[in-house]
Design a protein around this motif. Structure first.
Motif, PDB file in Angstrom:
ATOM      1  N   MET A   1      -6.868   6.153  -9.582  1.00 20.90           N
ATOM      2  CA  MET A   1      -6.195   5.476  -8.475  1.00 20.90           C
ATOM      3  C   MET A   1      -6.307   6.351  -7.228  1.00 20.90           C
ATOM      4  SD  MET A   1      -2.145   4.579  -8.057  1.00 20.90           S
ATOM      5  CE  MET A   1      -1.609   6.242  -8.314  1.00 20.90           C
ATOM      6  N   ASP A   2      -6.890   5.802  -6.192  1.00 18.29           N
ATOM      7  CA  ASP A   2      -7.028   6.480  -4.911  1.00 18.29           C
ATOM      8  C   ASP A   2      -5.775   6.191  -4.072  1.00 18.29           C
ATOM      9  OD1 ASP A   2      -7.747   7.492  -2.445  1.00 18.29           O
ATOM     10  OD2 ASP A   2      -9.329   6.022  -2.089  1.00 18.29           O
ATOM     11  N   PRO A   3      -4.924   7.212  -3.798  1.00 16.57           N
ATOM     12  CA  PRO A   3      -3.686   6.971  -3.047  1.00 16.57           C
ATOM     13  C   PRO A   3      -3.918   6.325  -1.684  1.00 16.57           C
ATOM     14  CG  PRO A   3      -3.664   9.162  -4.013  1.00 16.57           C
ATOM     15  CD  PRO A   3      -5.034   8.607  -4.241  1.00 16.57           C
ATOM     16  N   ASP A   4      -4.979   6.722  -0.986  1.00 15.65           N
ATOM     17  CA  ASP A   4      -5.242   6.141   0.329  1.00 15.65           C
ATOM     18  C   ASP A   4      -5.581   4.654   0.220  1.00 15.65           C
ATOM     19  OD1 ASP A   4      -4.757   8.472   1.839  1.00 15.65           O
ATOM     20  OD2 ASP A   4      -6.769   9.213   1.414  1.00 15.65           O
ATOM     21  N   ALA A   5      -6.329   4.286  -0.809  1.00 15.85           N
ATOM     22  CA  ALA A   5      -6.679   2.875  -1.007  1.00 15.85           C
ATOM     23  C   ALA A   5      -5.435   2.057  -1.360  1.00 15.85           C
ATOM     24  CB  ALA A   5      -7.738   2.734  -2.092  1.00 15.85           C
ATOM     25  N   VAL A   6      -4.567   2.618  -2.204  1.00 18.43           N
ATOM     26  CA  VAL A   6      -3.323   1.927  -2.556  1.00 18.43           C
ATOM     27  C   VAL A   6      -2.450   1.764  -1.314  1.00 18.43           C
ATOM     28  CG1 VAL A   6      -1.184   2.083  -3.889  1.00 18.43           C
ATOM     29  CG2 VAL A   6      -3.367   2.680  -4.953  1.00 18.43           C
ATOM     30  N   ALA A   7      -2.322   2.821  -0.527  1.00 14.57           N
ATOM     31  CA  ALA A   7      -1.506   2.763   0.686  1.00 14.57           C
ATOM     32  C   ALA A   7      -2.051   1.719   1.655  1.00 14.57           C
ATOM     33  CB  ALA A   7      -1.446   4.133   1.355  1.00 14.57           C
ATOM     34  N   LYS A   8      -3.356   1.692   1.862  1.00 17.62           N
ATOM     35  CA  LYS A   8      -3.946   0.723   2.777  1.00 17.62           C
ATOM     36  C   LYS A   8      -3.710  -0.697   2.285  1.00 17.62           C
ATOM     37  CE  LYS A   8      -8.150  -0.777   5.130  1.00 17.62           C
ATOM     38  NZ  LYS A   8      -7.459  -1.958   5.523  1.00 17.62           N
ATOM     39  N   ALA A   9      -3.927  -0.932   0.994  1.00 16.61           N
ATOM     40  CA  ALA A   9      -3.712  -2.271   0.439  1.00 16.61           C
ATOM     41  C   ALA A   9      -2.246  -2.688   0.577  1.00 16.61           C
ATOM     42  CB  ALA A   9      -4.144  -2.308  -1.025  1.00 16.61           C
ATOM     43  N   PHE A  10      -1.326  -1.749   0.306  1.00 18.47           N
ATOM     44  CA  PHE A  10       0.093  -2.064   0.443  1.00 18.47           C
ATOM     45  C   PHE A  10       0.434  -2.394   1.888  1.00 18.47           C
ATOM     46  CE2 PHE A  10       4.266  -0.681   1.786  1.00 18.47           C
ATOM     47  CZ  PHE A  10       5.057  -1.537   1.047  1.00 18.47           C
ATOM     48  N   VAL A  11       0.008  -1.558   2.818  1.00 17.12           N
ATOM     49  CA  VAL A  11       0.325  -1.749   4.239  1.00 17.12           C
ATOM     50  C   VAL A  11      -0.239  -3.079   4.733  1.00 17.12           C
ATOM     51  CG1 VAL A  11      -0.173  -0.849   6.559  1.00 17.12           C
ATOM     52  CG2 VAL A  11       0.675   0.680   4.770  1.00 17.12           C
ATOM     53  N   ASP A  12      -1.474  -3.391   4.385  1.00 14.49           N
ATOM     54  CA  ASP A  12      -2.068  -4.667   4.797  1.00 14.49           C
ATOM     55  C   ASP A  12      -1.245  -5.839   4.265  1.00 14.49           C
ATOM     56  OD1 ASP A  12      -4.112  -3.288   6.073  1.00 14.49           O
ATOM     57  OD2 ASP A  12      -5.615  -3.705   4.508  1.00 14.49           O
ATOM     58  N   HIS A  13      -0.872  -5.769   2.990  1.00 11.57           N
ATOM     59  CA  HIS A  13      -0.096  -6.851   2.374  1.00 11.57           C
ATOM     60  C   HIS A  13       1.303  -6.949   2.991  1.00 11.57           C
ATOM     61  CE1 HIS A  13       1.547  -9.578  -0.576  1.00 11.57           C
ATOM     62  NE2 HIS A  13       2.493  -8.704  -0.850  1.00 11.57           N
ATOM     63  N   TYR A  14       1.980  -5.816   3.144  1.00  8.38           N
ATOM     64  CA  TYR A  14       3.355  -5.817   3.650  1.00  8.38           C
ATOM     65  C   TYR A  14       3.424  -6.448   5.039  1.00  8.38           C
ATOM     66  CZ  TYR A  14       7.972  -4.346   5.093  1.00  8.38           C
ATOM     67  OH  TYR A  14       9.272  -4.353   5.555  1.00  8.38           O
ATOM     68  N   ASP A  68      -0.572   7.187   6.726  1.00  7.77           N
ATOM     69  CA  ASP A  68      -0.731   8.442   5.992  1.00  7.77           C
ATOM     70  C   ASP A  68       0.004   8.303   4.672  1.00  7.77           C
ATOM     71  OD1 ASP A  68      -2.065  10.044   8.100  1.00  7.77           O
ATOM     72  OD2 ASP A  68      -0.186   9.721   9.159  1.00  7.77           O
ATOM     73  N   CYS A  69      -0.529   8.935   3.630  1.00 12.79           N
ATOM     74  CA  CYS A  69       0.150   8.846   2.342  1.00 12.79           C
ATOM     75  C   CYS A  69       0.010  10.138   1.566  1.00 12.79           C
ATOM     76  CB  CYS A  69      -0.346   7.642   1.568  1.00 12.79           C
ATOM     77  SG  CYS A  69      -1.512   7.939   0.294  1.00 12.79           S
ATOM     78  N   GLN A  70       0.987  10.354   0.686  1.00 13.49           N
ATOM     79  CA  GLN A  70       0.987  11.501  -0.223  1.00 13.49           C
ATOM     80  C   GLN A  70       1.511  11.043  -1.578  1.00 13.49           C
ATOM     81  OE1 GLN A  70       3.601  14.488   1.346  1.00 13.49           O
ATOM     82  NE2 GLN A  70       2.212  15.077   2.988  1.00 13.49           N
ATOM     83  N   PRO A  71       0.957  11.587  -2.659  1.00 14.67           N
ATOM     84  CA  PRO A  71       1.569  11.351  -3.966  1.00 14.67           C
ATOM     85  C   PRO A  71       2.982  11.935  -3.971  1.00 14.67           C
ATOM     86  CG  PRO A  71      -0.608  12.347  -4.193  1.00 14.67           C
ATOM     87  CD  PRO A  71      -0.252  12.401  -2.739  1.00 14.67           C
ATOM     88  N   SER A  72       3.894  11.314  -4.730  1.00 15.89           N
ATOM     89  CA  SER A  72       5.291  11.733  -4.720  1.00 15.89           C
ATOM     90  C   SER A  72       5.841  11.816  -6.136  1.00 15.89           C
ATOM     91  CB  SER A  72       6.114  10.736  -3.901  1.00 15.89           C
ATOM     92  OG  SER A  72       7.489  11.027  -4.014  1.00 15.89           O
ATOM     93  N   GLY A  73       5.953  13.026  -6.639  1.00 14.12           N
ATOM     94  CA  GLY A  73       6.637  13.264  -7.905  1.00 14.12           C
ATOM     95  C   GLY A  73       5.840  12.911  -9.139  1.00 14.12           C
ATOM     96  N   PRO A  74       6.365  13.338 -10.287  1.00 12.03           N
ATOM     97  CA  PRO A  74       5.652  13.142 -11.556  1.00 12.03           C
ATOM     98  C   PRO A  74       5.642  11.697 -12.046  1.00 12.03           C
ATOM     99  CG  PRO A  74       7.776  14.170 -11.938  1.00 12.03           C
ATOM    100  CD  PRO A  74       7.595  14.100 -10.439  1.00 12.03           C
ATOM    101  N   ALA A  75       6.503  10.835 -11.487  1.00 16.92           N
ATOM    102  CA  ALA A  75       6.554   9.440 -11.943  1.00 16.92           C
ATOM    103  C   ALA A  75       5.449   8.585 -11.326  1.00 16.92           C
ATOM    104  CB  ALA A  75       7.919   8.837 -11.612  1.00 16.92           C
ATOM    105  N   GLY A  76       4.634   9.176 -10.422  1.00 19.23           N
ATOM    106  CA  GLY A  76       3.522   8.426  -9.841  1.00 19.23           C
ATOM    107  C   GLY A  76       3.853   7.690  -8.571  1.00 19.23           C
ATOM    108  N   GLY A  77       4.928   8.100  -7.903  1.00 16.96           N
ATOM    109  CA  GLY A  77       5.301   7.472  -6.650  1.00 16.96           C
ATOM    110  C   GLY A  77       4.377   7.859  -5.506  1.00 16.96           C
ATOM    111  N   MET A  78       4.548   7.180  -4.393  1.00 13.14           N
ATOM    112  CA  MET A  78       3.760   7.466  -3.196  1.00 13.14           C
ATOM    113  C   MET A  78       4.646   7.365  -1.966  1.00 13.14           C
ATOM    114  SD  MET A  78       0.243   5.412  -3.990  1.00 13.14           S
ATOM    115  CE  MET A  78      -0.244   5.631  -2.320  1.00 13.14           C
ATOM    116  N   LEU A  79       4.433   8.294  -1.045  1.00 14.00           N
ATOM    117  CA  LEU A  79       5.113   8.279   0.243  1.00 14.00           C
ATOM    118  C   LEU A  79       4.103   7.791   1.268  1.00 14.00           C
ATOM    119  CD1 LEU A  79       7.913   9.108   1.262  1.00 14.00           C
ATOM    120  CD2 LEU A  79       6.937  11.311   1.850  1.00 14.00           C
ATOM    121  N   VAL A  80       4.450   6.733   2.009  1.00 13.49           N
ATOM    122  CA  VAL A  80       3.532   6.135   2.979  1.00 13.49           C
ATOM    123  C   VAL A  80       4.219   6.120   4.340  1.00 13.49           C
ATOM    124  CG1 VAL A  80       2.174   4.094   3.590  1.00 13.49           C
ATOM    125  CG2 VAL A  80       2.529   4.678   1.179  1.00 13.49           C
TER     126      VAL A  80
END
Length: 123
Positions: A1-14, A68-80
């Protein structure tokens, strides 16, 4: 899972959902989700979507400048972190805004918004 790709997809959808049908954002939040909207704190998907759907403007158009995004914690979260402009219906000049999302994974393999902080920038 590419965090930047997930962040972009989330932001576009949101933001496309926000601009077209704010009530449909309910699926992105859960009962434990929190929104701070211009210093007003709300908890739970129903309260959050009621706030967003009840904003006094019927039409919005978000233009995203940065994500901008960063992985967040061991549970697999993301900060966007998102910055951009917001054009309101009937207003001549767009408003600048920033927004932070803390995304958490679901058992189904998608993400939900645990924390959401929104601020207009008046500078």
């Amino acid at each position: 899972m590419d965090p930047d790709a997930v962040a972009k997809a989330f932001v576009d959808h949101y933001y496309s959902t926000f601009d077209s049908n704010r009530a449909a954002l309910v699926g992105l939040y859960q009962d434990s989700s929190m929104l701070t909207f211009e210093a007003e704190n709300l908890m739970g998907s129903q309260a959050i979507v009621a706030k967003l759907a009840g904003l006094p403007f019927q039409q919005f158009l978000h233009q995203i400048s940065t994500t901008d995004c960063q992985p967040s914690g061991p549970a697999g979260g993301m900060l966007v972190f998102v910055s951009g402009t917001l054009q309101l219906q009937g207003e001549q000049h767009p408003l600048k805004f920033s927004q932070v999302f803390h995304l958490m994974p679901t058992p189904q393999g998608s993400f939900y918004v645990l924390n959401d902080i929104f601020r207009l920038i008046y500078a």
